[in-house]
Design a protein around this motif. Structure first.
Motif, PDB file in Angstrom:
ATOM      1  N   LEU A 103       0.840  -1.190   0.000  1.00 54.05           N
ATOM      2  CA  LEU A 103       0.000   0.000   0.000  1.00 54.05           C
ATOM      3  C   LEU A 103       0.880   1.247   0.000  1.00 54.05           C
ATOM      4  N   ASP A 104       0.547   2.202  -0.875  1.00 55.83           N
ATOM      5  CA  ASP A 104       1.325   3.429  -0.978  1.00 55.83           C
ATOM      6  C   ASP A 104       0.365   4.614  -1.129  1.00 55.83           C
ATOM      7  N   ASP A 105       0.911   5.828  -1.049  1.00 55.19           N
ATOM      8  CA  ASP A 105       0.115   7.049  -1.184  1.00 55.19           C
ATOM      9  C   ASP A 105       0.225   7.577  -2.605  1.00 55.19           C
ATOM     10  N   LEU A 106      -0.919   7.845  -3.204  1.00 58.37           N
ATOM     11  CA  LEU A 106      -0.980   8.524  -4.495  1.00 58.37           C
ATOM     12  C   LEU A 106      -1.431   9.952  -4.212  1.00 58.37           C
ATOM     13  N   ILE A 107      -0.632  10.932  -4.607  1.00 60.15           N
ATOM     14  CA  ILE A 107      -0.930  12.334  -4.337  1.00 60.15           C
ATOM     15  C   ILE A 107      -1.234  13.032  -5.655  1.00 60.15           C
ATOM     16  N   VAL A 108      -2.353  13.738  -5.690  1.00 59.12           N
ATOM     17  CA  VAL A 108      -2.829  14.411  -6.898  1.00 59.12           C
ATOM     18  C   VAL A 108      -2.851  15.906  -6.629  1.00 59.12           C
ATOM     19  N   PHE A 109      -2.291  16.701  -7.556  1.00 55.16           N
ATOM     20  CA  PHE A 109      -2.211  18.141  -7.380  1.00 55.16           C
ATOM     21  C   PHE A 109      -3.077  18.874  -8.391  1.00 55.16           C
ATOM     22  N   ALA A 110      -3.418  20.117  -8.043  1.00 55.07           N
ATOM     23  CA  ALA A 110      -4.324  20.910  -8.868  1.00 55.07           C
ATOM     24  C   ALA A 110      -3.770  21.164 -10.260  1.00 55.07           C
ATOM     25  N   ASP A 111      -2.447  21.184 -10.414  1.00 52.00           N
ATOM     26  CA  ASP A 111      -1.867  21.443 -11.729  1.00 52.00           C
ATOM     27  C   ASP A 111      -1.767  20.185 -12.590  1.00 52.00           C
ATOM     28  N   GLY A 112      -2.334  19.066 -12.104  1.00 54.49           N
ATOM     29  CA  GLY A 112      -2.325  17.820 -12.864  1.00 54.49           C
ATOM     30  C   GLY A 112      -1.169  16.909 -12.545  1.00 54.49           C
ATOM     31  N   ALA A 113      -0.227  17.377 -11.720  1.00 54.99           N
ATOM     32  CA  ALA A 113       0.895  16.517 -11.337  1.00 54.99           C
ATOM     33  C   ALA A 113       0.407  15.418 -10.395  1.00 54.99           C
ATOM     34  N   ILE A 114       0.961  14.227 -10.549  1.00 52.87           N
ATOM     35  CA  ILE A 114       0.606  13.066  -9.727  1.00 52.87           C
ATOM     36  C   ILE A 114       1.908  12.429  -9.256  1.00 52.87           C
ATOM     37  N   THR A 115       1.986  12.117  -7.972  1.00 56.29           N
ATOM     38  CA  THR A 115       3.192  11.467  -7.456  1.00 56.29           C
ATOM     39  C   THR A 115       2.820  10.180  -6.741  1.00 56.29           C
ATOM     40  N   CYS A 116       3.596   9.167  -7.021  1.00 54.97           N
ATOM     41  CA  CYS A 116       3.521   7.894  -6.298  1.00 54.97           C
ATOM     42  C   CYS A 116       4.845   7.193  -6.551  1.00 54.97           C
ATOM     43  N   GLY A 117       5.848   7.571  -5.755  1.00 52.38           N
ATOM     44  CA  GLY A 117       7.187   7.075  -6.000  1.00 52.38           C
ATOM     45  C   GLY A 117       7.911   7.879  -7.065  1.00 52.38           C
ATOM     46  N   GLU A 118       7.194   8.332  -8.064  1.00 50.53           N
ATOM     47  CA  GLU A 118       7.745   9.182  -9.121  1.00 50.53           C
ATOM     48  C   GLU A 118       6.675  10.171  -9.541  1.00 50.53           C
ATOM     49  N   ARG A 119       7.107  11.202 -10.227  1.00 51.98           N
ATOM     50  CA  ARG A 119       6.160  12.227 -10.661  1.00 51.98           C
ATOM     51  C   ARG A 119       5.646  11.886 -12.048  1.00 51.98           C
ATOM     52  N   THR A 120       4.325  12.035 -12.235  1.00 53.14           N
ATOM     53  CA  THR A 120       3.721  11.722 -13.526  1.00 53.14           C
ATOM     54  C   THR A 120       2.478  12.584 -13.719  1.00 53.14           C
ATOM     55  N   ASP A 121       1.627  12.204 -14.661  1.00 53.73           N
ATOM     56  CA  ASP A 121       0.365  12.896 -14.900  1.00 53.73           C
ATOM     57  C   ASP A 121      -0.701  11.847 -15.190  1.00 53.73           C
ATOM     58  N   LEU A 122      -1.877  12.273 -15.669  1.00 51.13           N
ATOM     59  CA  LEU A 122      -2.957  11.312 -15.907  1.00 51.13           C
ATOM     60  C   LEU A 122      -2.556  10.253 -16.932  1.00 51.13           C
ATOM     61  N   ALA A 123      -1.889  10.684 -18.004  1.00 49.32           N
ATOM     62  CA  ALA A 123      -1.466   9.718 -19.025  1.00 49.32           C
ATOM     63  C   ALA A 123      -0.452   8.732 -18.443  1.00 49.32           C
ATOM     64  N   GLY A 124       0.461   9.244 -17.636  1.00 55.58           N
ATOM     65  CA  GLY A 124       1.432   8.364 -17.008  1.00 55.58           C
ATOM     66  C   GLY A 124       0.785   7.422 -16.015  1.00 55.58           C
ATOM     67  N   LEU A 125      -0.216   7.921 -15.285  1.00 58.23           N
ATOM     68  CA  LEU A 125      -0.931   7.072 -14.329  1.00 58.23           C
ATOM     69  C   LEU A 125      -1.666   5.960 -15.064  1.00 58.23           C
ATOM     70  N   GLU A 126      -2.261   6.286 -16.186  1.00 61.25           N
ATOM     71  CA  GLU A 126      -2.956   5.263 -16.975  1.00 61.25           C
ATOM     72  C   GLU A 126      -1.988   4.169 -17.411  1.00 61.25           C
ATOM     73  N   LYS A 127      -0.790   4.563 -17.817  1.00 62.54           N
ATOM     74  CA  LYS A 127       0.216   3.583 -18.236  1.00 62.54           C
ATOM     75  C   LYS A 127       0.666   2.718 -17.064  1.00 62.54           C
ATOM     76  N   MET A 128       0.865   3.328 -15.894  1.00 61.36           N
ATOM     77  CA  MET A 128       1.296   2.572 -14.721  1.00 61.36           C
ATOM     78  C   MET A 128       0.236   1.565 -14.300  1.00 61.36           C
ATOM     79  N   LEU A 129      -1.032   1.913 -14.472  1.00 60.46           N
ATOM     80  CA  LEU A 129      -2.116   0.970 -14.154  1.00 60.46           C
ATOM     81  C   LEU A 129      -2.171  -0.153 -15.191  1.00 60.46           C
TER      82      LEU A 129
END
Length: 369
Positions: free
Chosen positions: A26-52
């Protein structure tokens, strides 16, 4: 913080693995107002889709067996399963909410109102699209009615003569009208509540207040600066006050001296070289037995003395307007300061706000003002 600008964010849990075949944790997924997403590394929605898609992240524990299929979609009280596709829609919604833009749920409610005003088939199709844009696992909550869940919408979006969800009741014109009547009753309830709140909350400010002012504890080894600014709000700031017939070098001197049960301790605390030294002496002294009952009142009176006896300091406090004052630091107990783990009572900040309102009232009520 990005280039000095605060970017708001929110978070949730997610399952993560380092490499294919390894265990998930279990880990923390952090979502920011500018679209940045972090979970071990910084990404965005497209990157999150790929990681899933690659299995690097999972929305549920892959080792947990799935729930059995629902025997009846219509009769089920369970939300739809959380899927990667639904999770991505949910994350996109969080970004919209952080930017104070309408979420999928809000857009669905807007489409309901549009259909109520004009129940044309074109508006029904717009409502269908808005409903299907809501993350599937959240659709049962979209109406905020946990008795009916989203059944009224599912009825309204089913054509006459067809069974809702394929295994539910066959829709009639009366059922469609009953749903519209249900929405109308809800609208009337909202209007009635808004009218009631407008009366009960008639004294609420019409404009948003100032942002929270954070009062930080700061140490000046070489002495306080000539222009200390908002640091004059601190209890350790040296401002001579007269209270109860005695003179104190700061609010801290007065507070801790008055807490002491023994007269000799009170004298030593009063004559301490600094406010923090007075606090240390006061913390070691035996306190009055009634101190827990009177300490708030004593602090309030000391603040009144400080700011009424020093008009220049009062002007600084009044200049903060209606901002909430968050009194932070490490030297004072959580009873007095603001601590973001739920223990902080922020009584100093609250008493400063009270003192500020009293100073403003005195100015307004003064003859000739």
């Amino acid at each position: 913080m990005v280039d000095g600008e605060r970017i708001d964010g929110t978070w949730c849990h997610i399952w993560r693995c380092y490499q294919p075949g390894s265990e998930y944790y279990l880990d923390d997924l952090i979502v920011f107002a500018d679209g940045a997403i972090t979970c071990g590394e910084r990404t965005d929605l497209a990157g999150l889709e790929k990681m899933l898609a690659t299995g690097q992240l999972a929305v549920t524990n892959p080792e947990t067996p799935p729930l059995p299929d629902q025997s009846s979609k219509w009769a089920s009280r369970r939300s739809e399963a959380l899927t990667p596709e639904g999770f991505l829609l949910d994350v996109a919604d969080r970004i919209e909410a952080l930017n104070e833009r309408p979420t999928a749920g809000q857009r669905c409610r807007d489409a309901i109102q549009r259909f109520q005003q004009d129940p044309a088939e074109s508006n029904r199709e717009l409502l269908r699209a808005a409903y299907l844009a809501v993350p599937p696992h959240l659709r049962i909550y979209v109406l905020g009615d946990m008795d009916r869940q989203d059944r009224p919408l599912r009825i309204l979006l089913t054509k006459l003569g067809e069974a809702v969800d394929g295994d539910g009741p066959v829709v009639t014109a009366q059922m469609h009208q009953d749903v519209l009547d249900y929405f109308a009753r809800g609208d009337e309830g909202v209007r009635s509540e808004q009218e009631r709140r407008a009366i009960q909350h008639a004294d609420d400010p019409s404009e948003p207040g100032r942002p929270t002012l954070v009062s930080h504890e700061t140490v000046y080894p070489q002495g306080w600066p000539e222009q200390p600014g908002l640091f004059v709000l601190r209890n350790e700031y040296p401002a001579q006050i007269v209270f109860g017939g005695d003179s104190y070098a700061s609010v801290l001197h007065g507070y801790w001296a008055l807490s002491a049960a023994d007269a000799s301790d009170r004298s030593r605390i009063r004559d301490a070289a600094s406010g923090r030294e007075a606090q240390d002496l006061g913390g070691r002294a035996l306190h009055r037995s009634d101190w827990p009952d009177i300490r708030l009142a004593v602090m309030a009176e000391l603040l009144r003395a400080k700011f009424t006896q020093h008009p220049e300091l009062a002007r600084v406090l009044v200049s903060t307007g209606d901002a909430r004052i968050s009194y932070t630091g490490l030297s004072d107990s959580p009873f007095w300061r603001d601590v973001h783990d739920g223990r902080g009572r922020n009584w100093m900040g609250r008493l400063l706000e009270l003192t500020r309102s009293e100073l403003v009232a005195q100015q307004l009520l003064r003859p000739g003002s």
